[in-house]
Design a protein around this motif. Sequence first.
Motif, PDB file in Angstrom:
ATOM      1  N   LEU A 162       0.829  -1.206   0.000  1.00 57.74           N
ATOM      2  CA  LEU A 162       0.000   0.000   0.000  1.00 57.74           C
ATOM      3  C   LEU A 162       0.862   1.254   0.000  1.00 57.74           C
ATOM      4  N   LEU A 163       1.980   1.218   0.702  1.00 54.54           N
ATOM      5  CA  LEU A 163       2.884   2.360   0.723  1.00 54.54           C
ATOM      6  C   LEU A 163       3.427   2.637  -0.676  1.00 54.54           C
ATOM      7  N   TRP A 164       3.856   1.595  -1.384  1.00 51.31           N
ATOM      8  CA  TRP A 164       4.367   1.775  -2.732  1.00 51.31           C
ATOM      9  C   TRP A 164       3.266   2.300  -3.654  1.00 51.31           C
ATOM     10  N   ARG A 165       2.076   1.723  -3.531  1.00 51.91           N
ATOM     11  CA  ARG A 165       0.965   2.172  -4.378  1.00 51.91           C
ATOM     12  C   ARG A 165       0.653   3.648  -4.151  1.00 51.91           C
ATOM     13  N   GLY A 166       0.667   4.062  -2.879  1.00 50.89           N
ATOM     14  CA  GLY A 166       0.409   5.468  -2.562  1.00 50.89           C
ATOM     15  C   GLY A 166       1.474   6.382  -3.131  1.00 50.89           C
ATOM     16  N   ARG A 167       2.734   6.002  -2.959  1.00 48.34           N
ATOM     17  CA  ARG A 167       3.830   6.804  -3.508  1.00 48.34           C
ATOM     18  C   ARG A 167       3.766   6.859  -5.030  1.00 48.34           C
ATOM     19  N   HIS A 168       3.461   5.721  -5.647  1.00 48.31           N
ATOM     20  CA  HIS A 168       3.371   5.662  -7.096  1.00 48.31           C
ATOM     21  C   HIS A 168       2.219   6.536  -7.602  1.00 48.31           C
ATOM     22  N   ALA A 169       1.087   6.485  -6.931  1.00 43.26           N
ATOM     23  CA  ALA A 169      -0.057   7.318  -7.326  1.00 43.26           C
ATOM     24  C   ALA A 169       0.269   8.798  -7.149  1.00 43.26           C
ATOM     25  N   ALA A 170       0.940   9.151  -6.057  1.00 50.67           N
ATOM     26  CA  ALA A 170       1.319  10.553  -5.833  1.00 50.67           C
ATOM     27  C   ALA A 170       2.293  11.020  -6.902  1.00 50.67           C
ATOM     28  N   HIS A 171       3.222  10.167  -7.256  1.00 51.09           N
ATOM     29  CA  HIS A 171       4.173  10.527  -8.317  1.00 51.09           C
ATOM     30  C   HIS A 171       3.431  10.743  -9.637  1.00 51.09           C
ATOM     31  N   GLY A 172       2.481   9.866  -9.949  1.00 51.57           N
ATOM     32  CA  GLY A 172       1.685  10.013 -11.169  1.00 51.57           C
ATOM     33  C   GLY A 172       0.879  11.298 -11.164  1.00 51.57           C
ATOM     34  N   LEU A 173       0.302  11.639 -10.010  1.00 46.68           N
ATOM     35  CA  LEU A 173      -0.463  12.884  -9.918  1.00 46.68           C
ATOM     36  C   LEU A 173       0.445  14.103 -10.105  1.00 46.68           C
ATOM     37  N   ARG A 174       1.619  14.071  -9.511  1.00 43.98           N
ATOM     38  CA  ARG A 174       2.569  15.185  -9.695  1.00 43.98           C
ATOM     39  C   ARG A 174       2.958  15.317 -11.166  1.00 43.98           C
ATOM     40  N   HIS A 175       3.191  14.190 -11.815  1.00 44.31           N
ATOM     41  CA  HIS A 175       3.552  14.201 -13.230  1.00 44.31           C
ATOM     42  C   HIS A 175       2.414  14.778 -14.070  1.00 44.31           C
ATOM     43  N   ASP A 176       1.187  14.328 -13.811  1.00 41.91           N
ATOM     44  CA  ASP A 176       0.031  14.838 -14.552  1.00 41.91           C
ATOM     45  C   ASP A 176      -0.173  16.332 -14.310  1.00 41.91           C
ATOM     46  N   ALA A 177       0.000  16.774 -13.078  1.00 45.46           N
ATOM     47  CA  ALA A 177      -0.150  18.200 -12.762  1.00 45.46           C
ATOM     48  C   ALA A 177       0.907  19.023 -13.491  1.00 45.46           C
ATOM     49  N   HIS A 178       2.104  18.494 -13.569  1.00 42.44           N
ATOM     50  CA  HIS A 178       3.175  19.191 -14.290  1.00 42.44           C
ATOM     51  C   HIS A 178       2.831  19.310 -15.773  1.00 42.44           C
ATOM     52  N   LEU A 179       2.304  18.237 -16.358  1.00 43.83           N
ATOM     53  CA  LEU A 179       1.910  18.277 -17.769  1.00 43.83           C
ATOM     54  C   LEU A 179       0.791  19.286 -18.004  1.00 43.83           C
ATOM     55  N   VAL A 180      -0.189  19.331 -17.112  1.00 40.43           N
ATOM     56  CA  VAL A 180      -1.291  20.298 -17.239  1.00 40.43           C
ATOM     57  C   VAL A 180      -0.742  21.717 -17.130  1.00 40.43           C
ATOM     58  N   HIS A 181       0.158  21.931 -16.198  1.00 34.52           N
ATOM     59  CA  HIS A 181       0.763  23.258 -16.016  1.00 34.52           C
ATOM     60  C   HIS A 181       1.500  23.693 -17.285  1.00 34.52           C
ATOM     61  N   ARG A 182       2.285  22.794 -17.849  1.00 37.73           N
ATOM     62  CA  ARG A 182       3.014  23.128 -19.087  1.00 37.73           C
ATOM     63  C   ARG A 182       2.060  23.382 -20.234  1.00 37.73           C
ATOM     64  N   SER A 183       0.994  22.594 -20.308  1.00 33.33           N
ATOM     65  CA  SER A 183       0.006  22.768 -21.383  1.00 33.33           C
ATOM     66  C   SER A 183      -0.699  24.111 -21.263  1.00 33.33           C
ATOM     67  N   VAL A 184      -1.064  24.469 -20.040  1.00 32.44           N
ATOM     68  CA  VAL A 184      -1.740  25.753 -19.824  1.00 32.44           C
ATOM     69  C   VAL A 184      -0.801  26.902 -20.184  1.00 32.44           C
ATOM     70  N   ARG A 185       0.436  26.822 -19.768  1.00 30.69           N
ATOM     71  CA  ARG A 185       1.402  27.877 -20.086  1.00 30.69           C
ATOM     72  C   ARG A 185       1.644  27.958 -21.589  1.00 30.69           C
ATOM     73  N   ALA A 186       1.712  26.802 -22.253  1.00 29.60           N
ATOM     74  CA  ALA A 186       1.978  26.783 -23.690  1.00 29.60           C
ATOM     75  C   ALA A 186       0.821  27.378 -24.480  1.00 29.60           C
ATOM     76  N   THR A 187      -0.400  27.173 -24.044  1.00 31.07           N
ATOM     77  CA  THR A 187      -1.558  27.705 -24.786  1.00 31.07           C
ATOM     78  C   THR A 187      -1.954  29.092 -24.318  1.00 31.07           C
ATOM     79  N   ALA A 188      -1.576  29.459 -23.113  1.00 36.84           N
ATOM     80  CA  ALA A 188      -1.964  30.779 -22.593  1.00 36.84           C
ATOM     81  C   ALA A 188      -1.198  31.893 -23.287  1.00 36.84           C
ATOM     82  N   ARG A 189       0.093  31.716 -23.562  1.00 38.13           N
ATOM     83  CA  ARG A 189       0.894  32.759 -24.203  1.00 38.13           C
ATOM     84  C   ARG A 189       0.375  33.109 -25.595  1.00 38.13           C
ATOM     85  N   PRO A 190       0.181  32.125 -26.448  1.00 39.84           N
ATOM     86  CA  PRO A 190      -0.346  32.476 -27.784  1.00 39.84           C
ATOM     87  C   PRO A 190      -1.762  33.065 -27.713  1.00 39.84           C
ATOM     88  N   ALA A 191      -2.573  32.575 -26.784  1.00 39.93           N
ATOM     89  CA  ALA A 191      -3.932  33.123 -26.664  1.00 39.93           C
ATOM     90  C   ALA A 191      -3.886  34.572 -26.202  1.00 39.93           C
TER      91      ALA A 191
END
Length: 177
Positions: free
Chosen positions: A136-165
Amino acid sequence: MSLLRMVGRPMLASMFVAGGLQSLRSPQQVAPAAEPIVRPVTDRVSALPDSTEQLVRLNGAVQVVGGVLLGFGRCPRLAALAVAATLVPTTLAGHRFWEAEDPSERAQQRIHFLKNVSMLGGLLIAADDTGSSPSLLWRGRHAAHGLRHDAHLVHRSVRATARPAATAGGVRAKLGV
């Protein structure tokens, strides 16, 4: 379940089922030896019964239930922890080799004490065994890492589309469109 777990768990559990049944059937045989360990515990923990025989029966019941669960592979980690918790007072009460006067009795009690310490080690390993599934500890850490990765991708996507807009909006405002 691996073959080693399928064979090893019942082998480890067998001693606790047999010993627990003996404690349930005739606690009066074990109660005198358990008294020095039981008294200090019952004085501090009011939820426990005062009778040594009742505590010996309770200890035996936990060993039987935990041993059966461990042997059948049902909640094996929790069962191993429960049985390990019962093994500590059992060992301290039943195999006090340091108090034995006779050298042969002392040697026998030391062997039984070390056997119980070895079984405790096996139970701790069984309690840590995830059955080749991630813990369960590994699963929790793995899920948190995945969420951090997804949040980073969303942040980059928002920044990439916000400037041209923003640039397009500024151009539209200057053109009056």
